[in-house]
Scaffold this active site. Structure first.
Site, PDB file in Angstrom:
ATOM      1  N   CYS A 261       0.792  -1.239   0.000  1.00  0.00           N
ATOM      2  CA  CYS A 261       0.000   0.000   0.000  1.00  0.00           C
ATOM      3  C   CYS A 261       0.820   1.283   0.000  1.00  0.00           C
ATOM      4  CB  CYS A 261      -0.948  -0.020   1.186  1.00  0.00           C
ATOM      5  SG  CYS A 261      -1.953  -1.499   1.221  1.00  0.00           S
TER       6      CYS A 261
HETATM    7  C1  UGA Z   1      -1.331   0.347   5.722  1.00  0.00           C
HETATM    8  C2  UGA Z   1      -2.142   1.311   6.592  1.00  0.00           C
HETATM    9  O1  UGA Z   1      -1.625   1.300   7.923  1.00  0.00           O
HETATM   10  C3  UGA Z   1      -3.626   0.918   6.611  1.00  0.00           C
HETATM   11  O2  UGA Z   1      -4.363   1.885   7.340  1.00  0.00           O
HETATM   12  C4  UGA Z   1      -4.137   0.873   5.183  1.00  0.00           C
HETATM   13  O3  UGA Z   1      -5.486   0.450   5.123  1.00  0.00           O
HETATM   14  C5  UGA Z   1      -3.306  -0.120   4.382  1.00  0.00           C
HETATM   15  O4  UGA Z   1      -1.916   0.305   4.407  1.00  0.00           O
HETATM   16  C6  UGA Z   1      -3.834  -0.098   2.968  1.00  0.00           C
HETATM   17  O5  UGA Z   1      -3.757   0.945   2.296  1.00  0.00           O
HETATM   18  O6  UGA Z   1      -4.451  -1.092   2.557  1.00  0.00           O
HETATM   19  P1  UGA Z   1      -0.269  -2.076   6.067  1.00  0.00           P
HETATM   20  O7  UGA Z   1       0.331  -1.891   4.708  1.00  0.00           O
HETATM   21  O8  UGA Z   1      -0.907  -3.363   6.412  1.00  0.00           O
HETATM   22  O9  UGA Z   1      -1.373  -0.931   6.332  1.00  0.00           O
HETATM   23  O10 UGA Z   1       0.919  -1.893   7.099  1.00  0.00           O
HETATM   24  P2  UGA Z   1       1.354  -0.880   8.255  1.00  0.00           P
HETATM   25  O11 UGA Z   1       1.147  -1.525   9.545  1.00  0.00           O
HETATM   26  O12 UGA Z   1       0.770   0.459   8.054  1.00  0.00           O
HETATM   27  O13 UGA Z   1       2.920  -0.807   7.956  1.00  0.00           O
HETATM   28  C7  UGA Z   1       3.419  -0.370   6.701  1.00  0.00           C
HETATM   29  C8  UGA Z   1       4.924  -0.362   6.708  1.00  0.00           C
HETATM   30  O14 UGA Z   1       5.418   0.709   7.514  1.00  0.00           O
HETATM   31  C9  UGA Z   1       5.564  -1.640   7.284  1.00  0.00           C
HETATM   32  O15 UGA Z   1       6.666  -2.017   6.495  1.00  0.00           O
HETATM   33  C10 UGA Z   1       6.010  -1.220   8.670  1.00  0.00           C
HETATM   34  O16 UGA Z   1       7.079  -1.971   9.170  1.00  0.00           O
HETATM   35  C11 UGA Z   1       6.402   0.232   8.418  1.00  0.00           C
HETATM   36  N1  UGA Z   1       6.412   1.065   9.639  1.00  0.00           N
HETATM   37  C12 UGA Z   1       5.257   1.261  10.336  1.00  0.00           C
HETATM   38  C13 UGA Z   1       7.578   1.674  10.041  1.00  0.00           C
HETATM   39  O17 UGA Z   1       8.647   1.523   9.402  1.00  0.00           O
HETATM   40  N2  UGA Z   1       7.558   2.469  11.164  1.00  0.00           N
HETATM   41  C14 UGA Z   1       6.429   2.682  11.870  1.00  0.00           C
HETATM   42  O18 UGA Z   1       6.485   3.431  12.871  1.00  0.00           O
HETATM   43  C15 UGA Z   1       5.254   2.053  11.451  1.00  0.00           C
END
Ligand code: UGA
Length: 421
Positions: A261
């Site tokens: 995403c």
């Molecule tokens: C993300 C959004 O959080 C959801 O709200 C959204 O619905 C979804 O995309 C989508 O568009 O379908 P997701 O891709 O499942 O969800 O994952 P996240 O938990 O948001 O993490 C995304 C990435 O950011 C991961 O690689 C995670 O490790 C990274 N991340 C997250 C960081 O590097 N630092 C942080 O503080 C948080």
């Protein structure tokens, strides 16, 4: 309510399962007959905690998967949940949205019913009105159809909890009848409902993901500076996040954001802006910082090992984050590509994602556990925050040399160095 969900990918599956759990009657349509068979056997084709249980409870009762569009005629609401993958230039490939819209149009042609057609897929602003509506009306030859855009905010690994307890529900709709029908579905959640125009709802989804990605790249930038200052970026960002205007979430510095995403949606928003004649310099920087983190971790390795050509590097973690087997956009894949370019021998391990990683990197050597990957390795990089990696200690003694770098802050082992800490 009778609902048809078009697309049995991640979002379509969660939606189908959760709506079935709420008591609705669900027809899940997917063109892949193998996937349909798996779902109808009560199992999920993709890993998501809790999903198998809901599917097996409801399949054959108020949930059925099929490849056939004909039965959507019996539904009140039709959700479009097909994939919107990126094209090489960052634009969004809307082929599946077009084809789903046509198939819906053809399937409901001649029916006397009123239908609400709701786009759930993440699409560039303007898509629902300019493309979905046009195609459905053209192929259905009907006018009593309502259109809405209802973005999803589900995180992989927490999707069921996010679905049942949303921060907010966004309903983008340009007329009352459809808006009220969609509102009825979400009324039982104890969370705010925000009603907007269709195009605003499409933009809310893009802007939300862009904001979260920006927070992460910002934290990584601060982290890269803190590392050079020799101070702890986690301590710094804790102090920053306690300001209620900022909040502590999504400020964890590390290897960057992956997944299907954030990288895709930020790239797509950049293209949307450029096509409108605007240069989105902030969004471009968000992507640039994210692309640079995998290079930084490999640079750190070079600093410690010298030339890494022929050196064996254990890569622990392949999924883009914990609690998923998804490797799409995973920073681990970028790091492995960098390592292989430099001639290193990669020994990989992930508790769930080895199969998917091997599809992305042919010939990738995956091991059955962390110990096997660590044995005789010249260095180790921890890429995913799986809890089992935080417990590693004595296992590192199996390595030829104890060079250990982490891209996610999970280890308390004193031999481990962080990418920005
Ligand atoms: C993300 C959004 O959080 C959801 O709200 C959204 O619905 C979804 O995309 C989508 O568009 O379908 P997701 O891709 O499942 O969800 O994952 P996240 O938990 O948001 O993490 C995304 C990435 O950011 C991961 O690689 C995670 O490790 C990274 N991340 C997250 C960081 O590097 N630092 C942080 O503080 C948080």
């Amino acid at each position: 309510m009778m609902m048809a969900i078009i697309g049995g990918g991640y979002v379509g599956l969660i939606l189908s399962a959760c709506f079935a759990k709420m008591g609705h009657f669900i027809m899940l349509i997917d063109s892949d007959s193998d996937k349909v068979d798996v779902i109808n056997s009560g199992r999920s084709p993709t890993y998501e905690p809790g999903l198998d249980e809901i599917l097996s409870d409801h399949i054959g009762r108020n949930l059925i998967a099929t490849t056939c569009y004909d039965r959507i005629r019996e539904s009140d609401v039709i959700f479009i949940c097909v994939g919107t993958p990126p094209m090489p230039n960052g634009d969004t490939d809307l082929t599946m949205v077009v084809s789903a819209s046509r198939s819906i149009g053809e399937a409901i042609k001649g029916s006397q019913r009123y239908y609400a057609i709701v786009v759930k897929s993440t699409v560039p602003p303007g898509t629902t009105e300019n493309l979905v509506k046009r195609e459905v009306l053209k192929y259905s030859d009907k006018s009593d159809i309502g259109f809405a855009m209802n973005p999803e905010f589900l995180r992989e690994g927490h999707a069921i909890e996010d679905f049942m307890h949303p921060d907010r529900t966004v309903i983008g709709c340009n007329e009352t009848r459809t808006g009220e029908l969609i509102e009825l579905i979400y009324k039982e959640f104890n969370s705010p409902i925000i009603k907007t125009s269709i195009i605003e709802a499409e933009m809310i989804k893009y802007a939300s993901n862009a904001m979260l990605a920006t927070k992460i790249s910002f934290s990584n930038e601060i982290g890269n500076i803190c590392k050079r200052l020799g101070i702890d970026t986690y301590s710094v960002m804790k102090g920053v996040g306690m300001d209620h205007r900022i909040n502590p979430h999504f400020l964890d510095a590390g290897i960057g954001f992956g997944g299907s995403c954030f990288p895709k949606d930020v790239a797509s928003l950049i293209r949307v802006a450029e096509n409108l004649g605007y240069d989105p310099s902030l969004l471009k920087s968000v992507m640039k910082v994210n692309e640079q983190q995998p290079k930084i971790i490999v640079e750190l390795l070079h600093n410690k090992l010298g030339d890494i050509h022929g050196k064996s590097i254990a890569v622990l973690g392949l999924a883009f984050k914990k609690d998923t087997d998804d490797t799409r956009g995973s920073r681990a894949i970028s790091v492995i590509r960098e390592l292989e370019r430099a001639g290193a021998i990669v020994k990989a391990y992930d508790p769930l994602a080895c199969r998917n990683a091997c599809k992305e990197i042919s010939g990738l050597k995956c091991y059955s556990d962390a110990q096997a990957a660590l044995k005789d390795a010249d260095a180790c990089i921890i890429m995913t925050e799986w809890p089992e990696f935080s417990k590693l200690g004595a296992e590192f003694n199996l390595m030829k040399s104890k060079v250990i770098i982490e891209g996610r802050r999970i280890s308390s082992c004193s031999d481990v160095e962080g990418i920005c800490w």
